[in-house]
Design a protein around this motif. Structure first.
Motif, PDB file in Angstrom:
ATOM      1  N   LEU A 101      -7.407  -2.411  -0.866  1.00 20.51           N
ATOM      2  CA  LEU A 101      -8.032  -2.694   0.426  1.00 20.51           C
ATOM      3  C   LEU A 101      -7.815  -4.151   0.810  1.00 20.51           C
ATOM      4  O   LEU A 101      -7.576  -4.480   1.973  1.00 20.51           O
ATOM      5  N   LEU A 102      -7.881  -5.017  -0.194  1.00 20.30           N
ATOM      6  CA  LEU A 102      -7.743  -6.452   0.072  1.00 20.30           C
ATOM      7  C   LEU A 102      -6.367  -6.809   0.622  1.00 20.30           C
ATOM      8  O   LEU A 102      -6.252  -7.613   1.558  1.00 20.30           O
ATOM      9  N   ILE A 103      -5.307  -6.201   0.049  1.00 21.77           N
ATOM     10  CA  ILE A 103      -3.968  -6.613   0.487  1.00 21.77           C
ATOM     11  C   ILE A 103      -3.396  -5.706   1.577  1.00 21.77           C
ATOM     12  O   ILE A 103      -2.316  -5.977   2.089  1.00 21.77           O
ATOM     13  N   LEU A 104      -4.116  -4.661   1.954  1.00 23.27           N
ATOM     14  CA  LEU A 104      -3.600  -3.779   3.009  1.00 23.27           C
ATOM     15  C   LEU A 104      -3.210  -4.541   4.283  1.00 23.27           C
ATOM     16  O   LEU A 104      -2.112  -4.330   4.813  1.00 23.27           O
ATOM     17  N   PRO A 105      -4.094  -5.415   4.797  1.00 29.14           N
ATOM     18  CA  PRO A 105      -3.705  -6.106   6.038  1.00 29.14           C
ATOM     19  C   PRO A 105      -2.398  -6.884   5.890  1.00 29.14           C
ATOM     20  O   PRO A 105      -1.572  -6.877   6.807  1.00 29.14           O
ATOM     21  N   ILE A 137       0.474  -4.392   5.889  1.00 35.29           N
ATOM     22  CA  ILE A 137       0.699  -3.826   7.221  1.00 35.29           C
ATOM     23  C   ILE A 137       1.472  -4.807   8.087  1.00 35.29           C
ATOM     24  O   ILE A 137       2.458  -4.449   8.736  1.00 35.29           O
ATOM     25  N   VAL A 138       1.052  -6.073   8.069  1.00 34.52           N
ATOM     26  CA  VAL A 138       1.746  -7.076   8.880  1.00 34.52           C
ATOM     27  C   VAL A 138       3.207  -7.192   8.441  1.00 34.52           C
ATOM     28  O   VAL A 138       4.122  -7.194   9.280  1.00 34.52           O
ATOM     29  N   ALA A 139       3.433  -7.246   7.119  1.00 32.46           N
ATOM     30  CA  ALA A 139       4.801  -7.390   6.619  1.00 32.46           C
ATOM     31  C   ALA A 139       5.644  -6.172   6.995  1.00 32.46           C
ATOM     32  O   ALA A 139       6.798  -6.300   7.421  1.00 32.46           O
ATOM     33  N   ALA A 140       5.064  -4.983   6.843  1.00 36.43           N
ATOM     34  CA  ALA A 140       5.827  -3.765   7.127  1.00 36.43           C
ATOM     35  C   ALA A 140       6.139  -3.667   8.616  1.00 36.43           C
ATOM     36  O   ALA A 140       7.229  -3.235   9.006  1.00 36.43           O
ATOM     37  N   ARG A 141       5.197  -4.079   9.456  1.00 40.00           N
ATOM     38  CA  ARG A 141       5.474  -4.035  10.894  1.00 40.00           C
ATOM     39  C   ARG A 141       6.619  -4.965  11.235  1.00 40.00           C
ATOM     40  O   ARG A 141       7.468  -4.650  12.078  1.00 40.00           O
ATOM     41  N   GLU A 142       6.626  -6.119  10.593  1.00 44.55           N
ATOM     42  CA  GLU A 142       7.712  -7.047  10.850  1.00 44.55           C
ATOM     43  C   GLU A 142       9.048  -6.423  10.450  1.00 44.55           C
ATOM     44  O   GLU A 142      10.036  -6.551  11.166  1.00 44.55           O
ATOM     45  N   ILE A 148      10.530  -4.704   4.148  1.00 42.08           N
ATOM     46  CA  ILE A 148       9.198  -4.234   3.789  1.00 42.08           C
ATOM     47  C   ILE A 148       8.926  -4.523   2.315  1.00 42.08           C
ATOM     48  O   ILE A 148       7.861  -5.010   1.941  1.00 42.08           O
ATOM     49  N   LEU A 149       9.938  -4.253   1.507  1.00 40.77           N
ATOM     50  CA  LEU A 149       9.801  -4.475   0.070  1.00 40.77           C
ATOM     51  C   LEU A 149       9.503  -5.947  -0.226  1.00 40.77           C
ATOM     52  O   LEU A 149       8.622  -6.275  -1.034  1.00 40.77           O
ATOM     53  N   THR A 150      10.235  -6.823   0.446  1.00 37.81           N
ATOM     54  CA  THR A 150       9.983  -8.252   0.279  1.00 37.81           C
ATOM     55  C   THR A 150       8.529  -8.581   0.601  1.00 37.81           C
ATOM     56  O   THR A 150       7.849  -9.285  -0.151  1.00 37.81           O
ATOM     57  N   GLY A 151       8.052  -8.067   1.724  1.00 37.90           N
ATOM     58  CA  GLY A 151       6.666  -8.317   2.123  1.00 37.90           C
ATOM     59  C   GLY A 151       5.688  -7.781   1.097  1.00 37.90           C
ATOM     60  O   GLY A 151       4.669  -8.417   0.793  1.00 37.90           O
ATOM     61  N   VAL A 152       6.008  -6.597   0.552  1.00 34.86           N
ATOM     62  CA  VAL A 152       5.112  -5.999  -0.440  1.00 34.86           C
ATOM     63  C   VAL A 152       5.027  -6.876  -1.683  1.00 34.86           C
ATOM     64  O   VAL A 152       3.935  -7.137  -2.215  1.00 34.86           O
ATOM     65  N   ILE A 153       6.181  -7.370  -2.125  1.00 36.59           N
ATOM     66  CA  ILE A 153       6.172  -8.219  -3.323  1.00 36.59           C
ATOM     67  C   ILE A 153       5.340  -9.475  -3.072  1.00 36.59           C
ATOM     68  O   ILE A 153       4.536  -9.891  -3.911  1.00 36.59           O
ATOM     69  N   LEU A 154       5.511 -10.067  -1.888  1.00 34.57           N
ATOM     70  CA  LEU A 154       4.741 -11.272  -1.586  1.00 34.57           C
ATOM     71  C   LEU A 154       3.244 -10.960  -1.521  1.00 34.57           C
ATOM     72  O   LEU A 154       2.412 -11.736  -1.994  1.00 34.57           O
ATOM     73  N   ALA A 155       2.894  -9.812  -0.949  1.00 38.42           N
ATOM     74  CA  ALA A 155       1.483  -9.430  -0.881  1.00 38.42           C
ATOM     75  C   ALA A 155       0.924  -9.241  -2.289  1.00 38.42           C
ATOM     76  O   ALA A 155      -0.191  -9.677  -2.604  1.00 38.42           O
ATOM     77  N   LEU A 156       1.717  -8.594  -3.155  1.00 41.18           N
ATOM     78  CA  LEU A 156       1.253  -8.382  -4.526  1.00 41.18           C
ATOM     79  C   LEU A 156       1.109  -9.711  -5.265  1.00 41.18           C
ATOM     80  O   LEU A 156       0.206  -9.872  -6.086  1.00 41.18           O
ATOM     81  N   SER A 157       1.979 -10.655  -4.951  1.00 40.03           N
ATOM     82  CA  SER A 157       1.874 -11.931  -5.641  1.00 40.03           C
ATOM     83  C   SER A 157       0.618 -12.676  -5.187  1.00 40.03           C
ATOM     84  O   SER A 157       0.111 -13.522  -5.912  1.00 40.03           O
ATOM     85  N   ARG A 158       0.145 -12.363  -3.979  1.00 39.30           N
ATOM     86  CA  ARG A 158      -1.156 -12.912  -3.587  1.00 39.30           C
ATOM     87  C   ARG A 158      -2.255 -12.257  -4.413  1.00 39.30           C
ATOM     88  O   ARG A 158      -3.179 -12.904  -4.883  1.00 39.30           O
ATOM     89  N   ALA A 159      -2.119 -10.937  -4.579  1.00 44.39           N
ATOM     90  CA  ALA A 159      -3.173 -10.202  -5.265  1.00 44.39           C
ATOM     91  C   ALA A 159      -3.246 -10.566  -6.743  1.00 44.39           C
ATOM     92  O   ALA A 159      -4.320 -10.555  -7.343  1.00 44.39           O
TER      93      ALA A 159
END
Lengths: 298, 315, 295
Positions: free
Chosen positions: C156-160, C163-168, C204-215
């Motif tokens: 839930l925390l990294i969903l936003p 979403i932003v990364a995937a939209r981009e 999208i994958l790049t964004g996901v990795i960056l989001a996970l690195s935040r998490a």
């Protein structure tokens, strides 16, 4: 079929008159006078698409005003006019590509096989399966040549051997000899003209009845343009073609019928004249047409 | 022409009606699923609001709102319980504002430098470094604050009898943490200022410094203010730094050299112990959480409103 | 006023202006260097404290009451478990939401509310997500202090962000591709599934990795839902209890003995190494696909 068509046209004539006063004198009604048709199949096959009082709006802005025309089966119909007059808007109405624009709204009827494409229960997806489109800039998918052609076939569940369909479509688009040894290469590696013919092959592969072409040669060099024009003349024996072009010579060269569009004072696109191509170019009835084709403006 | 019309384009066939298209029907669940994914964000928000306010409600059944909002003593974990939130709220705000004393001058100055002065090569080196700074986990900043900032900077300046747990160290660490946020958002705002404005000023004989401070900066002001508010909001919600270096003692004070527990630090403190559901201690963290949620929400909405206004002006 | 005086005054004033301009050029440059210096000092501090402590025994050891024997095996595995499960939950939902919002959503009030709401959720402090997870996943759903509860909270925390990364990523695919697919009779879903999503995937994958690195560095929400600091085993399933690197680091940092500070620093070195490699992968992916992209 033909007779019936005539009656329909006659019946329409009265209310079309105010908009197209000169063109629609009985002698130059399109789709009727097969004698005027250039080199096409002598058997007149009537009209496949009828536009009745089509008005198009983007939000509050009216983009097209009272468009009436009929597209002859197995004929090439060209839509010409100065830029910004709504040619592209009009052609995109014919297979509901404009649905993608959120503020788009259409009034009036676009009749395809007697069905209004804009009636509520029509699925735009199926409309596009049967009325294909080729765009201004070649837009192949970033995939192999083979996959580009095969995509539409696969998703539409068309039966048959895929390899054969791909070959047949590429042959029909006069591209086969150039690409037969590199079908698995990326389509993006092709030249602009080849890409555009690939896009035509892709459209043909799903066996549409009509192919719409929105300035298909505007991004191409003269030789590639000529290839496409030749190709159109070949394809028209099987398909109905509508082409938007800003190039009057092109319209004169390839089309059987020509519609001339202009921008009205309120910037809405209007059709000022529609008829046999030879007539339009040699003996235009409307003053504005004459000005336009003789290069006095536009 | 050999497309021998496989079965022929079925001229007479009607275009199927929408509801009967099998492919479309099969796809309906997909669209529904995708919508649910998007709508989950709304569910999450409702979840947060319900969870927070349910427990907060039961908290306020036992503690009066007046005492909560005006009391200056916070001792819910002791036998003699007081529920005045002011010490925690004060500590949170005090340290967040303190962080801005670091983040704002350095962040804005580096934004001006990056937007108006820096050559492309410098930008392409500095920006990724600032991004790294923004990507460092907050627990690492907490460690840094406790092991370096507090002993080597705060105690060095103010004498070694200063508590190792102090608000100043937390503020400095938070300031460094939010600096990249201030700098990158402000830089975006300044770069969005149209060239024509700059050229107008240069045309009048202004130099780079004057253009940057008197033309670009004021023009980008609402965007810069929005960036600052977002940064404050981030500092308010920051947990690990304050939990590690600002101490756990509720302390209603404005002395940056003292330890003071922030709202988030209190929530962590309670969570580390065993607090069974239904106790007043369990409720307190939700009451504090509500306060935190509302504060940051107001700040974020304010920032977004400012940003929207800024965009309207220039984009 | 004679022209001579004017010329003299202007020159003086210009010199004065130039001095200020030079001065502040330096000031701005120094301010920019501040962030870089701070990062350098931080890394050096951590490195000096912790590098000496990093060893195979440290990575392969379990926590201990004795600082010199404490290791991070359980935390490292806990982090990988948590990130894996978080990704499995958050990526499909986040990409799905992005597809809906970017490709299908009508421009109406509902869409607007969802978009505003996602923006606001991105600004909610992570500790609040911890409270949400505590109340819903741990208590109501009875998942207790499990990896699953942690992963749901983190998702839930990294969903936003996802979403932003995937939209981009989706937006980077030119509209002409969508038109091409629709024009051969593809449904909107087929268009997205076969022609939009594949080329958007690397981004999208790049964004996901960056989001996970935040998490991966998030600590607060996991403390709130009660991830334990002392776990002497590797998670054996989604319902196993767990600890993660940042919690272990927090725990060691908060202890008074200086030996534990070194252990914490060593943990930070490992955490930063994991983070760095994730970011490196993201950057390499991005560069690779940007070069390959033809439009």
């Amino acid at each position: 079929m033909v007779d019936q068509e005539v009656e329909v046209r006659e019946a329409e004539a009265p209310y079309m008159r105010p908009i197209l006063p000169v063109t629609h004198s009985e002698t130059s009604l399109p789709g009727l006078k097969m004698g005027a048709v250039t080199a096409a199949d002598p058997a007149d096959e009537g009209s496949v698409l009828e536009l009745k009082d089509l008005n198009v709006f983007y939000g509050n802005f009216q983009a097209l005003k009272d468009i009436n025309m009929s597209i002859g089966r197995h004929r090439i119909t060209a839509i010409i006019g100065p830029s910004g007059c709504g040619k592209s808007t009009l052609i995109r109405c014919l297979n509901r590509m404009n649905d993608l624009i959120p503020s788009f709204r259409a009034q009036g009827e676009v009749l395809f096989e007697q069905q209004n494409l804009y009636s509520r229960d029509i699925d735009p997806v199926e409309v596009r399966q049967r009325i294909g489109m080729v765009f201004q800039k070649p837009n192949p998918f970033p995939k192999s040549i083979y996959d580009n052609v095969a995509f539409g076939v696969r998703i539409n569940g068309i039966k048959g051997k895929m390899d054969e369909i791909v070959e047949k479509s590429l042959r029909a688009a006069a591209l086969w000899d150039e690409v037969k040894d590199k079908l698995s290469q990326s389509a993006l590696a092709l030249s602009g003209g080849q890409q555009q013919r690939l896009c035509i092959a892709r459209a043909i592969a799903v066996e549409p009845e009509i192919i719409l072409m929105d300035e298909p040669c505007s991004a191409l060099d003269p030789i590639a343009t000529l290839r496409i024009e030749e190709l159109m003349r070949e394809l028209v024996s099987t398909y109905t073609i509508v082409i938007v072009t800003h190039n009057m010579q092109q319209a004169a060269r390839v089309s059987d019928f020509t519609a001339v569009m202009m921008m009205s004072e309120e910037r809405a696109g209007e059709m000022v004249e529609f008829g046999d191509t030879r007539e339009i170019f040699t003996n235009p009835k409307d003053r504005r047409t004459e000005d336009y084709i003789t290069g006095r403006f536009g | 022409m050999t497309v021998e019309a496989a079965g022929g384009p079925p001229n007479a066939s009607q275009i199927t009606r929408k509801g009967f298209s099998a492919q479309r029907a099969r796809e309906l669940p997909i669209y529904a699923f995708l919508f649910c994914c998007a709508a989950l964000s709304i569910v999450t928000t409702f979840g947060i609001v319900i969870v927070l306010f349910e427990e907060t409600y039961s908290f306020f059944k036992e503690v009066s709102i007046v005492e909560f909002l005006t009391g200056t003593e916070w001792t819910p974990l002791f036998t003699e319980k007081h529920f005045g939130v002011l010490p925690l709220l004060n500590a949170t705000m005090f340290m967040a504002v303190g962080a801005m004393f670091i983040a704002l001058p350095f962040g804005l100055a580096s934004a001006i430098y990056l937007s108006e002065y820096a050559p492309q090569t410098v930008r392409s080196i500095v920006k990724p470094i600032l991004e790294i700074l923004a990507g460092i986990p907050t627990v690492v900043y907490g460690y840094f604050a406790l092991q370096f900032i507090s002993p080597e900077i705060v105690q060095f300046i103010f004498g070694s009898d200063t508590s190792i747990f102090n608000a100043m160290a937390a503020s400095i660490a938070m300031g460094i943490m939010i600096l990249p946020l201030v700098s990158s958002l402000s830089e975006d705002a300044m770069r969005a200022v149209p060239r024509s404005l700059r050229e107008g000023a240069y045309g009048l004989g202004a130099n780079r410094f004057e253009v940057a401070t008197r033309v670009v900066f004021p023009a980008a002001l609402s965007g810069i203010v929005a960036a600052s508010i977002l940064a404050i909001s981030r500092a308010v919600g920051e947990t690990m730094i304050v939990a590690l270096v600002a101490g756990q003692i509720p302390n209603f004070s404005w002395n940056p050299l003292e330890a003071m527990a922030a709202m988030t630090a209190y929530i962590v403190q309670v969570s580390l112990g065993e607090t069974p559901r239904g106790t007043i201690e369990y409720s307190t963290i939700f009451a504090i959480g509500s306060m935190l949620f509302v504060t940051t929400l107001v700040l974020n909405i304010l920032a977004q409103w400012l940003l929207a206004r800024f965009r309207e002006e220039y984009e | 006023m004679s022209t001579q005086t004017l010329a003299y005054d202007t020159a003086g004033r210009n010199a004065y202006r130039r001095v200020w301009a030079r001065l502040f050029h330096t000031v701005f440059l120094c301010a920019t260097l501040f962030g870089i210096v701070a990062l350098a000092v931080l890394l050096i501090t951590v490195g000096l404290d912790g590098l000496g402590r990093v060893s195979w025994d440290f990575i392969n050891g379990y926590p201990s009451r004795f600082a010199e024997r404490a290791g991070i095996k359980s935390a490292l595995f806990g982090t990988f478990w948590l990130m894996g499960m978080t990704a499995m939950i958050a990526v499909p939902i986040g990409v799905g939401a992005a597809i809906y919002l970017e490709e299908f959503a009508a421009r109406n009030w509902l869409t607007k509310i969802i978009e505003t709401n996602i923006n606001n959720l991105a600004g909610v402090p992570s500790i609040i997500y911890g409270l949400l997870g505590l109340a819903i996943f741990v208590r109501v759903m009875g998942l207790d202090r499990s990896v699953l509860a942690g992963a749901l909270t983190m998702a839930l925390l990294i969903l936003p962000i996802i979403i932003v990364a995937a939209r981009e990523g989706l937006r980077s695919v030119p509209p002409s591709i969508r038109e091409a697919a629709l024009a051969v009779g593809a449904t909107p879903w087929q268009t997205v599934r076969f022609q939009v999503l594949p080329p958007a995937m690397p981004m999208i994958l790049t964004g996901v990795i960056l989001a996970l690195s935040r998490a991966i560095g998030e600590t607060a929400p996991l403390i709130i839902i009660g991830a334990l600091a002392f776990v002497a085993f590797v998670p054996d399933g989604p319902l196993s209890s767990f600890t993660v690197l940042p919690i272990q680091i927090y725990n060691w940092t908060s202890r008074p003995q200086p030996e534990f500070a070194q252990t914490a620093a060593a943990g930070i070195v490992v955490l930063l190494a994991v983070l760095l490699s994730m970011n490196a992968v993201a950057v390499i992916l991005r560069n690779y696909f940007e070069r390959k992209r033809k439009w």
